[in-house]
Design a protein around this motif. Structure first.
Motif, PDB file in Angstrom:
ATOM      1  N   GLY A  14      72.889  57.554  66.799  1.00  0.00           N
ATOM      2  CA  GLY A  14      72.929  57.703  68.240  1.00  0.00           C
ATOM      3  C   GLY A  14      71.646  57.443  68.973  1.00  0.00           C
ATOM      4  N   HIS A  15      70.496  57.629  68.353  1.00  0.00           N
ATOM      5  CA  HIS A  15      69.240  57.540  69.075  1.00  0.00           C
ATOM      6  C   HIS A  15      68.503  56.255  68.726  1.00  0.00           C
ATOM      7  N   ASP A  16      68.597  55.304  69.630  1.00  0.00           N
ATOM      8  CA  ASP A  16      67.818  54.085  69.452  1.00  0.00           C
ATOM      9  C   ASP A  16      66.358  54.329  69.794  1.00  0.00           C
ATOM     10  N   LEU A  17      66.109  55.136  70.842  1.00  0.00           N
ATOM     11  CA  LEU A  17      64.766  55.258  71.400  1.00  0.00           C
ATOM     12  C   LEU A  17      64.312  56.708  71.450  1.00  0.00           C
ATOM     13  N   ALA A  18      63.058  56.941  71.089  1.00  0.00           N
ATOM     14  CA  ALA A  18      62.384  58.208  71.333  1.00  0.00           C
ATOM     15  C   ALA A  18      61.347  57.944  72.420  1.00  0.00           C
ATOM     16  N   ILE A  19      61.524  58.548  73.596  1.00  0.00           N
ATOM     17  CA  ILE A  19      60.659  58.269  74.742  1.00  0.00           C
ATOM     18  C   ILE A  19      59.722  59.447  74.952  1.00  0.00           C
ATOM     19  N   THR A  20      58.423  59.205  74.846  1.00  0.00           N
ATOM     20  CA  THR A  20      57.451  60.283  74.987  1.00  0.00           C
ATOM     21  C   THR A  20      57.060  60.482  76.443  1.00  0.00           C
ATOM     22  N   MET A  21      56.751  61.726  76.786  1.00  0.00           N
ATOM     23  CA  MET A  21      56.485  62.124  78.161  1.00  0.00           C
ATOM     24  C   MET A  21      55.191  61.555  78.716  1.00  0.00           C
ATOM     25  N   GLY A  22      54.206  61.273  77.853  1.00  0.00           N
ATOM     26  CA  GLY A  22      52.890  60.891  78.339  1.00  0.00           C
ATOM     27  C   GLY A  22      52.171  62.108  78.900  1.00  0.00           C
ATOM     28  N   ASP A  23      51.171  61.882  79.740  1.00  0.00           N
ATOM     29  CA  ASP A  23      50.457  62.990  80.367  1.00  0.00           C
ATOM     30  C   ASP A  23      51.367  63.598  81.437  1.00  0.00           C
ATOM     31  N   PRO A  24      51.752  64.875  81.288  1.00  0.00           N
ATOM     32  CA  PRO A  24      52.695  65.468  82.243  1.00  0.00           C
ATOM     33  C   PRO A  24      52.139  65.637  83.646  1.00  0.00           C
ATOM     34  N   GLY A  45      73.145  58.020  75.898  1.00  0.00           N
ATOM     35  CA  GLY A  45      73.421  58.664  74.619  1.00  0.00           C
ATOM     36  C   GLY A  45      72.516  58.183  73.506  1.00  0.00           C
ATOM     37  N   GLY A  46      71.919  57.016  73.674  1.00  0.00           N
ATOM     38  CA  GLY A  46      71.023  56.486  72.651  1.00  0.00           C
ATOM     39  C   GLY A  46      69.569  56.843  72.856  1.00  0.00           C
ATOM     40  N   VAL A  47      69.297  57.698  73.850  1.00  0.00           N
ATOM     41  CA  VAL A  47      67.923  58.048  74.209  1.00  0.00           C
ATOM     42  C   VAL A  47      67.599  59.470  73.759  1.00  0.00           C
ATOM     43  N   LEU A  48      66.430  59.638  73.204  1.00  0.00           N
ATOM     44  CA  LEU A  48      65.922  60.953  72.828  1.00  0.00           C
ATOM     45  C   LEU A  48      64.573  61.141  73.519  1.00  0.00           C
ATOM     46  N   LEU A  49      64.532  62.014  74.519  1.00  0.00           N
ATOM     47  CA  LEU A  49      63.273  62.282  75.203  1.00  0.00           C
ATOM     48  C   LEU A  49      62.425  63.230  74.367  1.00  0.00           C
ATOM     49  N   VAL A  50      61.125  63.050  74.438  1.00  0.00           N
ATOM     50  CA  VAL A  50      60.196  63.913  73.711  1.00  0.00           C
ATOM     51  C   VAL A  50      59.268  64.558  74.731  1.00  0.00           C
ATOM     52  N   GLY A  51      59.247  65.896  74.773  1.00  0.00           N
ATOM     53  CA  GLY A  51      58.393  66.566  75.732  1.00  0.00           C
ATOM     54  C   GLY A  51      58.939  67.925  76.112  1.00  0.00           C
ATOM     55  N   ASP A  52      58.391  68.469  77.182  1.00  0.00           N
ATOM     56  CA  ASP A  52      58.762  69.801  77.643  1.00  0.00           C
ATOM     57  C   ASP A  52      59.989  69.702  78.543  1.00  0.00           C
ATOM     58  N   PRO A  53      61.121  70.317  78.156  1.00  0.00           N
ATOM     59  CA  PRO A  53      62.341  70.177  78.969  1.00  0.00           C
ATOM     60  C   PRO A  53      62.197  70.747  80.376  1.00  0.00           C
ATOM     61  N   GLU A  54      61.350  71.763  80.544  1.00  0.00           N
ATOM     62  CA  GLU A  54      61.163  72.309  81.882  1.00  0.00           C
ATOM     63  C   GLU A  54      60.483  71.301  82.801  1.00  0.00           C
ATOM     64  N   ILE A  55      59.571  70.512  82.256  1.00  0.00           N
ATOM     65  CA  ILE A  55      58.906  69.474  83.051  1.00  0.00           C
ATOM     66  C   ILE A  55      59.893  68.371  83.390  1.00  0.00           C
ATOM     67  N   ARG A 125      64.885  54.894  66.320  1.00  0.00           N
ATOM     68  CA  ARG A 125      64.418  53.645  65.714  1.00  0.00           C
ATOM     69  C   ARG A 125      63.100  53.156  66.313  1.00  0.00           C
ATOM     70  N   VAL A 126      62.931  53.315  67.635  1.00  0.00           N
ATOM     71  CA  VAL A 126      61.768  52.752  68.323  1.00  0.00           C
ATOM     72  C   VAL A 126      61.195  53.810  69.257  1.00  0.00           C
ATOM     73  N   ILE A 127      59.870  53.841  69.363  1.00  0.00           N
ATOM     74  CA  ILE A 127      59.185  54.745  70.282  1.00  0.00           C
ATOM     75  C   ILE A 127      58.871  54.010  71.576  1.00  0.00           C
ATOM     76  N   VAL A 128      59.106  54.671  72.698  1.00  0.00           N
ATOM     77  CA  VAL A 128      58.682  54.176  74.008  1.00  0.00           C
ATOM     78  C   VAL A 128      57.733  55.224  74.583  1.00  0.00           C
ATOM     79  N   THR A 129      56.558  54.807  75.013  1.00  0.00           N
ATOM     80  CA  THR A 129      55.572  55.781  75.488  1.00  0.00           C
ATOM     81  C   THR A 129      55.320  55.642  76.987  1.00  0.00           C
ATOM     82  N   ALA A 130      55.309  56.789  77.665  1.00  0.00           N
ATOM     83  CA  ALA A 130      54.837  56.860  79.049  1.00  0.00           C
ATOM     84  C   ALA A 130      53.314  56.969  79.012  1.00  0.00           C
ATOM     85  N   PRO A 131      52.625  56.721  80.123  1.00  0.00           N
ATOM     86  CA  PRO A 131      51.163  56.624  80.087  1.00  0.00           C
ATOM     87  C   PRO A 131      50.467  57.959  79.842  1.00  0.00           C
TER      88      PRO A 131
END
Length: 341
Positions: A14-24, A45-55, A125-131
């Protein structure tokens, strides 16, 4: 590195991408939420966010996006909520909006660390990073030159390469975040060969049957026969000759004041730039909003926006997610390629 539970079948598929929050404290949470809000349910459905859910909840409320978030361990197939791998702000840490802070730098680092672990465990499968902000990163004690060096250290890769990809012009760099004086020292036959090889392999994987690669010169007019420096004749030209003998379709050194124009007109699929600004300036001039930063030479695949944290407009609801959308679209192509490899 943070441990992750063993992935179930749904997570693996289900998760193609892990997307990181970057500097909050920057625009990362907002542009991620804007991009996710514009996705189809299937894409979401293929996205997995990485970070603080409250943010993330705060960012979604800021842009009035009807997004709900749930821990990725709890999310099941068909769930409309957005999956999140939780990485929370350290308890008691101050996190001011739009400002450099150790708390922001630390969270940005831990999000990337977690994303690497998630990919290695098969959850994405792939990481996407915010700045992120390098000063904040260093304030938190994480002394990296940016995402590319950080990812190399986290994965144990001996080296890595920064690709800036756009429709009209793509560049791959022999060196990136070093001084100009240091960049000259990094122009070696071995490094040029490794850069061309990495670019060739990536283009082939992306469907370019016979990649055409140009190598930019270092000195003005490639040194004019040694008048303006001898590195082009002494180092770059022999490296290109050796690569051609091995079967690569590569030309160079070609003077930097013409090679990017020629590539933008379709003569080459990729330009190997000798240092950071030599490659960044022409690409950003041509495709500032749609250029994607791609890390090559690592055991994990990663794309990123090609802009900074934009503290001056952070948490004001003004950030444009166009570049994040481009980074996600490129990452989906990489994920599809990995899925069929």
């Amino acid at each position: 590195m943070s441990p992750t539970p063993a992935p179930d079948a749904a997570a693996r598929s289900g998760h193609d991408l892990a997307i990181t929050m970057g500097d909050p404290a920057g625009i990362g949470p907002e542009i991620i939420c804007r991009a996710v809000a514009g996705m189809t349910p299937e894409q979401r459905g293929g996205v997995l966010l990485v970070g603080d859910p409250e943010i993330y909840r705060r960012a979604a409320a800021l842009i009035e996006a009807p997004l709900e978030f749930v821990s990725f361990e709890e999310r099941r197939s068909g769930d409309d909520r957005v999956a999140v791998a939780e990485v929370r702000v350290a308890q008691g840490e101050e996190l001011p909006d739009g400002r450099i802070s150790a708390a922001g730098g630390d969270l940005a680092f831990r999000c990337v660390e977690r994303a690497v672990a998630l990919v290695q465990a098969g959850h994405a499968r792939v990481i996407v990073t915010a700045p992120l902000n390098k000063a904040a990163l260093h304030a938190a004690g994480h002394h990296y030159d940016g995402h590319t060096g950080m990812l190399a250290a986290l994965t144990g890769a001996p080296s890595s390469f920064m690709l800036l990809a756009s429709e009209r012009l793509s560049t791959l760099h022999v060196s990136t975040h070093v001084s100009l004086r240091g960049a000259i020292d990094r122009v070696t036959v071995e490094r040029i060969a490794a850069t061309v090889e990495a670019g060739h392999e990536h283009l082939k994987a992306m469907g370019v049957a016979s990649p055409r690669i140009a190598v930019a010169g270092l000195n003005p007019h490639c040194g004019e026969g040694g008048i303006f420096g001898d590195e082009d004749e002494r180092i770059i030209a022999p490296a290109v000759r050796a690569l051609r003998q091995r079967g690569f379709d590569v030309q160079g050194p070609i003077s930097a004041d013409t090679v990017f124009y020629r590539a933008s007109r379709g003569e080459f699929d990729l330009v190997v730039a000798q240092y950071h600004d030599q490659g960044h300036i022409p690409v950003k001039l041509i495709a500032f909003d749609t250029t994607v930063n791609v890390s090559l030479g690592l055991p994990v695949m990663r794309t990123s926006v090609d802009h900074g944290t934009a503290y001056d407009i952070a948490w004001q609801g003004r950030a444009d997610a166009t570049n994040m959308g481009a980074a996600i679209a490129y990452a989906r192509r990489l994920a599809a390629q990995r899925a069929t490899a």
